[in-house]
Design a protein around this motif. Structure first.
Motif, short mmCIF file in Angstrom:
data_model
loop_
_atom_site.label_atom_id
_atom_site.label_comp_id
_atom_site.label_asym_id
_atom_site.label_seq_id
_atom_site.Cartn_x
_atom_site.Cartn_y
_atom_site.Cartn_z
N VAL A 21 0.80 -1.38 -0.01
CA VAL A 21 0.01 0.03 0.10
C VAL A 21 0.94 1.23 0.12
O VAL A 21 1.95 1.34 0.72
N VAL A 22 0.77 2.02 -0.75
CA VAL A 22 1.17 3.63 -0.82
C VAL A 22 0.04 4.43 -0.76
O VAL A 22 -0.73 4.40 -1.59
N ALA A 23 0.00 5.39 0.21
CA ALA A 23 -1.30 6.47 0.31
C ALA A 23 -0.66 7.66 0.36
O ALA A 23 0.34 7.88 1.02
N LEU A 24 -0.85 8.59 -0.60
CA LEU A 24 -0.27 10.02 -0.59
C LEU A 24 -1.37 11.03 -0.46
O LEU A 24 -2.28 10.91 -1.06
N GLN A 25 -1.25 11.95 -0.04
CA GLN A 25 -2.22 13.24 0.23
C GLN A 25 -1.22 14.53 0.10
O GLN A 25 -0.45 14.77 0.60
N GLY A 26 -1.62 15.14 -1.11
CA GLY A 26 -1.05 16.67 -1.29
C GLY A 26 0.39 16.23 -1.56
O GLY A 26 1.44 17.29 -1.25
N GLY A 27 0.91 15.10 -2.27
CA GLY A 27 2.46 14.94 -2.48
C GLY A 27 3.07 14.05 -1.07
O GLY A 27 4.17 13.89 -1.01
N ARG A 28 2.23 14.02 0.16
CA ARG A 28 2.81 13.70 1.19
C ARG A 28 2.55 12.10 1.61
O ARG A 28 1.34 11.98 1.45
N THR A 29 3.65 11.35 1.96
CA THR A 29 3.44 9.83 2.13
C THR A 29 2.51 9.74 3.37
O THR A 29 3.04 10.13 4.74
N ARG A 223 2.64 6.98 -8.37
CA ARG A 223 3.05 8.02 -8.91
C ARG A 223 2.15 8.63 -10.23
O ARG A 223 1.83 9.67 -10.36
N ILE A 224 1.76 7.48 -10.85
CA ILE A 224 0.70 7.62 -12.12
C ILE A 224 -0.69 8.48 -11.58
O ILE A 224 -1.33 9.16 -12.06
N GLY A 225 -0.86 7.94 -10.35
CA GLY A 225 -2.31 8.61 -9.57
C GLY A 225 -2.30 9.87 -9.37
O GLY A 225 -2.80 10.69 -9.54
N GLU A 226 -0.92 10.28 -8.84
CA GLU A 226 -0.48 11.72 -8.55
C GLU A 226 -0.59 12.61 -9.80
O GLU A 226 -0.93 13.85 -9.91
N LEU A 227 -0.19 11.94 -10.99
CA LEU A 227 -0.17 12.78 -12.37
C LEU A 227 -1.49 13.20 -12.73
O LEU A 227 -2.14 14.07 -12.99
N VAL A 228 -2.58 12.13 -12.37
CA VAL A 228 -4.06 12.21 -12.69
C VAL A 228 -4.38 13.27 -11.75
O VAL A 228 -5.30 14.24 -12.18
N LEU A 229 -4.01 13.13 -10.41
CA LEU A 229 -4.50 14.24 -9.57
C LEU A 229 -4.07 15.61 -9.90
O LEU A 229 -4.73 16.56 -9.53
N PRO A 290 -10.00 13.29 -5.94
CA PRO A 290 -9.47 14.70 -6.13
C PRO A 290 -9.76 15.54 -4.92
O PRO A 290 -9.03 16.53 -4.67
N ASP A 291 -10.94 15.68 -4.61
CA ASP A 291 -11.41 16.61 -3.51
C ASP A 291 -10.53 16.29 -2.30
O ASP A 291 -10.67 17.42 -1.57
N LEU A 292 -9.92 15.23 -2.20
CA LEU A 292 -9.13 14.85 -0.82
C LEU A 292 -7.62 15.03 -1.19
O LEU A 292 -6.92 14.79 -0.34
N HIS A 293 -7.17 15.41 -2.33
CA HIS A 293 -6.05 15.42 -3.09
C HIS A 293 -5.21 14.20 -2.62
O HIS A 293 -4.05 14.23 -2.33
N LEU A 294 -6.01 12.96 -2.54
CA LEU A 294 -5.52 11.70 -2.35
C LEU A 294 -5.41 10.81 -3.24
O LEU A 294 -6.18 10.45 -4.15
N VAL A 295 -4.22 9.85 -3.34
CA VAL A 295 -4.06 8.79 -4.07
C VAL A 295 -3.69 7.68 -3.18
O VAL A 295 -2.91 7.74 -2.09
N VAL A 296 -4.20 6.37 -3.72
CA VAL A 296 -4.01 5.27 -2.92
C VAL A 296 -3.74 4.02 -4.03
O VAL A 296 -4.31 3.79 -4.75
#
Length: 328
Positions: A21-29, A223-229, A290-296
């Motif tokens: 699992v990798v969960a990122l919010q606003g670029g922060r792990t 990282r691909i999720g961050e690109l979409v975000l 998107p509304d939570l700036h979150l990628v999991v």
């Protein structure tokens, strides 16, 4: 807090087969976890694997969502046909199929939305030729196999899960760019994102699988999720056209389980939040909220299990979302 929540879920047996699992919010792990368990790469059993940050993992059908991104990049470069184009003229080696007016009605968009209207079953296990994707891999000509399936209904009427639809998109990308799908992905997506660890599985005919062949680390997937975000921009450089992201993530058809489907991506609400996702067999997930700036990003080993969805759902809804939405 997230580590404690995850440990509780794992102890309760609510996330069996969890590999990473990798969960990122606003670029922060927020959370990074790796487990140990049995794994496979397609039909090749890998035994018990101790997973870590650099361990590659099958994405299975999350690959479809990556292919959707690649299609948009190639479209922005004018290298592939737009969604409204008829499909069969781009497969000129099959004039007999193009002569059928019902098949001539197929468009690129029908492939993008998995609404070709052709018979296609992927509910049998993925080690059986009764599964249409496996039968496609075993066929002497994968593209003819897809395009000559019996017609079940008019195209565009209904979403019906089809790795064959994505295979057609992969062919269009390879033809239009003059490069293999992995080579194009490396040039325009993976390298710009700093993803240097990947593998793309090919079928026995040497064709890279656009539907299920990509292997990444959870960090690479996130990282691909961050690109979409980030709307398709990375380090100040536009990688995916903004209008394609908007088009790709527009709900178009209902799936068989009440989510919506865009162009190779799923769209659905979760706990009152808008979610877009790539989903793959065994519990592979890329969630973007998107509304939570979150990628999991989630990887798991529950291949072909009837309740494989429970593990990534538990990670998202029992671990990550309660932590990021709790009152401060």
């Amino acid at each position: 807090m997230l580590r404690d929540r995850l440990d509780e879920v794992l102890r309760a047996g609510e996330a069996p087969g969890l590999h990473g699992v990798v969960a990122l919010q606003g670029g922060r792990t927020l959370l990074e976890h790796y487990g140990t368990g049995e794994d496979a790469s397609w039909a090749d059993r890998l035994g018990v694997v101790e997973f870590g940050p650099d361990t590659l993992h099958d994405l299975r059908s999350v690959t479809k969502s990556v292919t959707g991104l690649l299609y948009g990049i190639a479209l922005g470069e004018g290298l592939v046909p737009p969604p409204g184009d008829p499909l069969l003229p781009h497969f000129p080696e099959y004039p007999d199929l193009a002569a059928d007016p019902r098949r001539a009605a197929l468009t690129v968009e029908h492939a993008l939305t998995m609404s070709l209207g052709l018979e296609w079953r992927e509910d049998p296990p993925y080690d059986s030729p009764a599964n249409a994707e496996i039968a496609m891999e075993l066929a002497p000509d994968r593209y003819r196999f897809v395009l000559e399936r019996p017609i079940a209904e008019p195209p565009g009427v209904r979403w019906a899960y089809s790795g064959g639809a994505t295979a057609l998109l992969g062919r269009l990308i390879a033809d239009g760019t003059g490069r293999s799908l992995p080579a194009y992905a490396e040039e325009v997506l993976l390298t710009p994102l700093g993803i240097d660890r990947y593998h793309w599985i090919t079928g026995r005919d040497g064709t890279p699988s656009a539907a299920s062949g990509l292997r990444l680390t959870p960090r690479g997937l996130a990282r691909i999720g961050e690109l979409v975000l980030a709307g398709g921009v990375w380090d100040g450089r536009r990688i995916v056209p903004q209008d394609w992201l908007r088009t790709m993530l527009e709900p178009r058809l209902e799936t068989s389980w009440d989510a919506q489907y865009g162009y190779q991506w799923y769209i659905q609400p979760v706990a009152g939040h808008h979610l877009v996702a790539g989903m793959g067999n065994g519990g592979q997930r890329l969630y973007v909220l998107p509304d939570l700036h979150l990628v999991v990003a989630v990887t798991a080993g529950n291949y072909d299990h009837p309740e494989q969805w429970r593990t990534p759902q538990a990670v998202l809804e029992r671990v990550v979302l309660p932590a990021v939405t709790a009152p401060a």
